[in-house]
Design a protein around this motif. Structure first.
Motif, mmCIF file in Angstrom:
data_model
loop_
_atom_site.group_PDB
_atom_site.id
_atom_site.type_symbol
_atom_site.label_atom_id
_atom_site.label_comp_id
_atom_site.label_asym_id
_atom_site.label_seq_id
_atom_site.Cartn_x
_atom_site.Cartn_y
_atom_site.Cartn_z
ATOM 1 N N ARG A 207 -31.836 -8.276 -27.886
ATOM 2 C CA ARG A 207 -32.401 -8.190 -26.540
ATOM 3 C C ARG A 207 -33.432 -9.297 -26.431
ATOM 4 O O ARG A 207 -34.185 -9.534 -27.369
ATOM 5 N N ASP A 208 -33.454 -10.004 -25.316
ATOM 6 C CA ASP A 208 -34.537 -10.977 -25.170
ATOM 7 C C ASP A 208 -35.486 -10.534 -24.071
ATOM 8 O O ASP A 208 -35.198 -9.611 -23.311
ATOM 9 N N TYR A 209 -36.645 -11.160 -24.072
ATOM 10 C CA TYR A 209 -37.723 -10.819 -23.131
ATOM 11 C C TYR A 209 -37.962 -12.058 -22.294
ATOM 12 O O TYR A 209 -38.562 -13.014 -22.760
ATOM 13 N N THR A 221 -38.526 -17.107 -17.971
ATOM 14 C CA THR A 221 -38.661 -18.245 -18.896
ATOM 15 C C THR A 221 -37.345 -18.378 -19.655
ATOM 16 O O THR A 221 -36.410 -17.604 -19.428
ATOM 17 N N GLY A 222 -37.312 -19.285 -20.602
ATOM 18 C CA GLY A 222 -36.148 -19.379 -21.479
ATOM 19 C C GLY A 222 -36.072 -18.208 -22.444
ATOM 20 O O GLY A 222 -35.060 -18.007 -23.109
ATOM 21 N N GLY A 223 -37.129 -17.400 -22.507
ATOM 22 C CA GLY A 223 -37.169 -16.252 -23.430
ATOM 23 C C GLY A 223 -38.455 -16.287 -24.238
ATOM 24 O O GLY A 223 -38.753 -17.280 -24.887
ATOM 25 N N LEU A 264 -19.594 -16.607 -28.316
ATOM 26 C CA LEU A 264 -19.588 -16.274 -26.888
ATOM 27 C C LEU A 264 -20.645 -15.203 -26.673
ATOM 28 O O LEU A 264 -20.695 -14.207 -27.403
ATOM 29 N N TYR A 265 -21.483 -15.449 -25.693
ATOM 30 C CA TYR A 265 -22.652 -14.614 -25.424
ATOM 31 C C TYR A 265 -22.391 -13.854 -24.138
ATOM 32 O O TYR A 265 -22.100 -14.459 -23.111
ATOM 33 N N PHE A 266 -22.476 -12.543 -24.214
ATOM 34 C CA PHE A 266 -22.304 -11.694 -23.035
ATOM 35 C C PHE A 266 -23.685 -11.158 -22.649
ATOM 36 O O PHE A 266 -24.265 -10.368 -23.403
ATOM 37 N N TYR A 280 -22.053 -15.079 -18.747
ATOM 38 C CA TYR A 280 -21.534 -15.533 -20.042
ATOM 39 C C TYR A 280 -22.298 -16.795 -20.427
ATOM 40 O O TYR A 280 -22.631 -17.609 -19.565
ATOM 41 N N ASN A 281 -22.541 -16.979 -21.720
ATOM 42 C CA ASN A 281 -22.994 -18.273 -22.222
ATOM 43 C C ASN A 281 -22.064 -18.658 -23.372
ATOM 44 O O ASN A 281 -21.635 -17.794 -24.140
ATOM 45 N N CYS A 282 -21.801 -19.949 -23.477
ATOM 46 C CA CYS A 282 -20.798 -20.406 -24.454
ATOM 47 C C CYS A 282 -21.430 -20.877 -25.748
ATOM 48 O O CYS A 282 -21.061 -21.907 -26.302
ATOM 49 N N ARG A 283 -22.390 -20.114 -26.235
ATOM 50 C CA ARG A 283 -23.216 -20.508 -27.381
ATOM 51 C C ARG A 283 -24.010 -19.287 -27.808
ATOM 52 O O ARG A 283 -23.942 -18.249 -27.156
ATOM 53 N N PHE A 284 -24.773 -19.426 -28.877
ATOM 54 C CA PHE A 284 -25.671 -18.344 -29.272
ATOM 55 C C PHE A 284 -26.865 -18.322 -28.309
ATOM 56 O O PHE A 284 -27.177 -19.333 -27.686
ATOM 57 N N GLY A 285 -27.521 -17.201 -28.171
ATOM 58 C CA GLY A 285 -28.707 -17.117 -27.329
ATOM 59 C C GLY A 285 -29.913 -17.738 -28.013
ATOM 60 O O GLY A 285 -29.967 -17.827 -29.234
ATOM 61 N N ASP A 286 -30.857 -18.136 -27.209
ATOM 62 C CA ASP A 286 -32.127 -18.638 -27.717
ATOM 63 C C ASP A 286 -33.204 -17.938 -26.902
ATOM 64 O O ASP A 286 -33.210 -18.097 -25.690
ATOM 65 N N PRO A 287 -34.020 -17.069 -27.439
ATOM 66 C CA PRO A 287 -34.398 -16.912 -28.846
ATOM 67 C C PRO A 287 -33.644 -15.845 -29.635
ATOM 68 O O PRO A 287 -34.060 -15.525 -30.760
ATOM 69 N N GLU A 288 -32.534 -15.301 -29.125
ATOM 70 C CA GLU A 288 -31.852 -14.255 -29.898
ATOM 71 C C GLU A 288 -31.366 -14.782 -31.258
ATOM 72 O O GLU A 288 -31.380 -14.045 -32.254
ATOM 73 N N ALA A 289 -30.918 -16.045 -31.303
ATOM 74 C CA ALA A 289 -30.420 -16.602 -32.570
ATOM 75 C C ALA A 289 -31.501 -16.546 -33.650
ATOM 76 O O ALA A 289 -31.216 -16.271 -34.818
HETATM 77 N N1 GLY Z 1 -31.807 -15.880 -24.183
HETATM 78 C C1 GLY Z 1 -31.121 -16.354 -23.059
HETATM 79 C C2 GLY Z 1 -30.273 -17.512 -23.296
HETATM 80 O O1 GLY Z 1 -30.095 -17.986 -24.392
HETATM 81 O O2 GLY Z 1 -29.707 -17.996 -22.318
#
Ligand code: GLY
Ligand code: AMP
Length: 416
Positions: A207-209, A221-223, A264-266, A280-289
């Motif tokens: 989960r991101d914030y 923000t970007g997270g 693949l990021y849902f 959808y994002n076609c990569r890992f999440g940031d900052p989830e990664a």
């Molecule tokens: N944490 C959101 C993103 O990577 O787009």
């Protein structure tokens, strides 16, 4: 093996760290990388994507891993060019990377394949958009690049009409359609899958914030932090997400005559009626990664290499039990602006946590200083959420710089 990762932020620092901790030693490269990344990978300095492909060919790169999304849809596409050059690439072809690049493409894909998502109308003119404002709150999304400012959750019709005027009439983000979308409610969760043609593996959820301030206040923000744990979603929910969302997405890509290899990021919202896809994002999440990757055990490098060649082997990796919590420190002015050049102190004092650099550079004296909006990710693990949280906060308190912004409630959950 020679592995190159594209990108320069905290996610790429975490990906390269996970690769460096794989059982076999590999030669790591980053494009463009950063001063912090340069401590574990060689940063490649080339002019652009065609030059990068030529460099990878000349230097015998065995695997290219897409950290960030930008190159996937640039020119003829990173993965497309890698395929032509015979370099295995973990990251999808340009045609299907539209799932992230175009919100209209993603929504039409979701509707076509019967995957739960908010009802929507794609509008080209202001008249069409105003006519679609049938209820409030309502969500408006610009279908194009908007530096994270293209989504407005509007509580009133006046607010929505103002956004329509800015986007469709004044073209504040340039040309592009506008999506008018039903507003969903519920907690959000980030689900990641490694997708390899018809196979997939669901990874540890996170989960991101997104908001800058505590209690999810202030601008997006970007997270500002992330939490990862297998305990984030119970087996029944994960099953539902797999059956209703992940499986039909993987099948939908194949039905459309396309293939996907990469993370693949849902981005999901857990509505009272069930999970629905927000994006959808076609990569890992940031900052989830940064939160998930320290929990990976096994042979991450071989896992990605084999998957990029079409042979997904889920057993090559596993996930630690417990919790991982990532705290972002952002620079003064973020997210409206960002300040560079503030010297960071205390990095050497951090012991019980990992530090990934999101936006830093070394100054002439060799010290790290701020160089962007999100500056550092401090990540700690614990058997319980409370333990991980306490550790992450204790360690990140050792690191400071002028104007630093950090949320104090990362790790707080909707189910508390
Ligand atoms: N944490 C959101 C993103 O990577 O787009
Ligand atoms: P997106 O760029 O599509 O991920 O949207 C950014 C954020 O806006 C999401 O993380 C949600 O918090 C919010 N959002 C997007 N779509 C909706 C929706 N249909 N209903 C409620 N909130 C939404």
């Amino acid at each position: 093996m020679k592995i190159l990762v594209t990108g320069k932020g905290g996610r790429e620092h975490a990906l390269l760290t996970a690769l460096s901790e794989s059982p076999d030693k590999h030669q790591l490269f980053a494009y463009p990388g950063s001063d912090a990344i340069a401590t574990l990978a060689t940063c490649v300095d080339v002019a652009g994507l065609p030059e990068l492909i030529a460099w990878m060919k000349q230097n015998g790169i065995d695997l290219c891993m897409a950290g960030e999304e930008a190159l996937l849809v640039k020119d003829r596409g990173l993965a497309n060019l890698c395929a032509e050059a015979g370099i295995p690439c973990w990251g999808p072809l340009k045609e299907i990377a539209q799932l992230e690049a175009s919100k209209a493409f993603a929504k039409k894909f979701l509707r076509r394949h019967g995957i739960p998502t908010a009802d929507f109308t794609i509008c080209t003119t202001a008249e069409e958009a105003n006519a679609a404002l049938t209820e409030t709150p309502i969500v408006l999304k610009f279908d194009g690049l908007a530096a994270g400012k293209g989504v407005a959750v509007c509580s009133s019709k006046t607010e929505a009409m103002q956004f329509i005027e800015d986007v469709v009439m004044k073209r504040c983000f340039g040309a592009g359609d506008l999506l008018v979308e039903k507003c969903l409610t519920g907690p959000e969760i980030s689900i990641f899958a490694s997708v390899c043609d018809e196979s997939y593996q669901i990874l540890m959820p996170a989960r991101d914030y997104k908001r800058i301030r505590d209690n999810d206040q202030g601008p997006n923000t970007g997270g500002m932090g992330a939490v990862a744990s297998l305990e984030l979603a119970d087996a029944a929910l994960m099953k539902r997400i797999e059956e209703e969302i992940v499986k039909p997405t993987v099948q939908g890509i194949l039905t459309d005559g396309l293939t996907y290899r990469g993370f693949l990021y849902f981005g999901l919202m857990l509505t009272p009626g069930g999970p629905q896809v927000i994006e959808y994002n076609c990569r890992f999440g940031d900052p989830e990664a940064e939160a998930v990757l320290p929990m990976v055990r096994g042979d991450f490098a071989t896992y990605v290499f084999e998957a990029a060649k079409g042979n997904l082997q889920p057993k090559l990796i596993s996930f630690e039990p417990g919790w991982s919590i990532c705290l972002i420190s952002a620079s003064a002015g973020y997210p409206a602006s960002s300040r560079s050049g503030d010297v960071i102190s205390g990095l050497d004092a951090v012991g019980g946590a990992r530090v990934y650099h999101c936006g830093t550079k070394r100054n002439a004296a060799g010290q790290f200083e701020t160089n962007g909006g999100r500056v550092l990710a401090v990540v700690a693990q614990g058997a319980t959420r409370v333990e991980a949280r306490e550790k992450a906060y204790a360690e990140s308190a050792k690191v400071t710089f002028d104007g630093m912004q950090r949320r104090s409630d990362i790790g707080k959950m909707h189910f508390e």
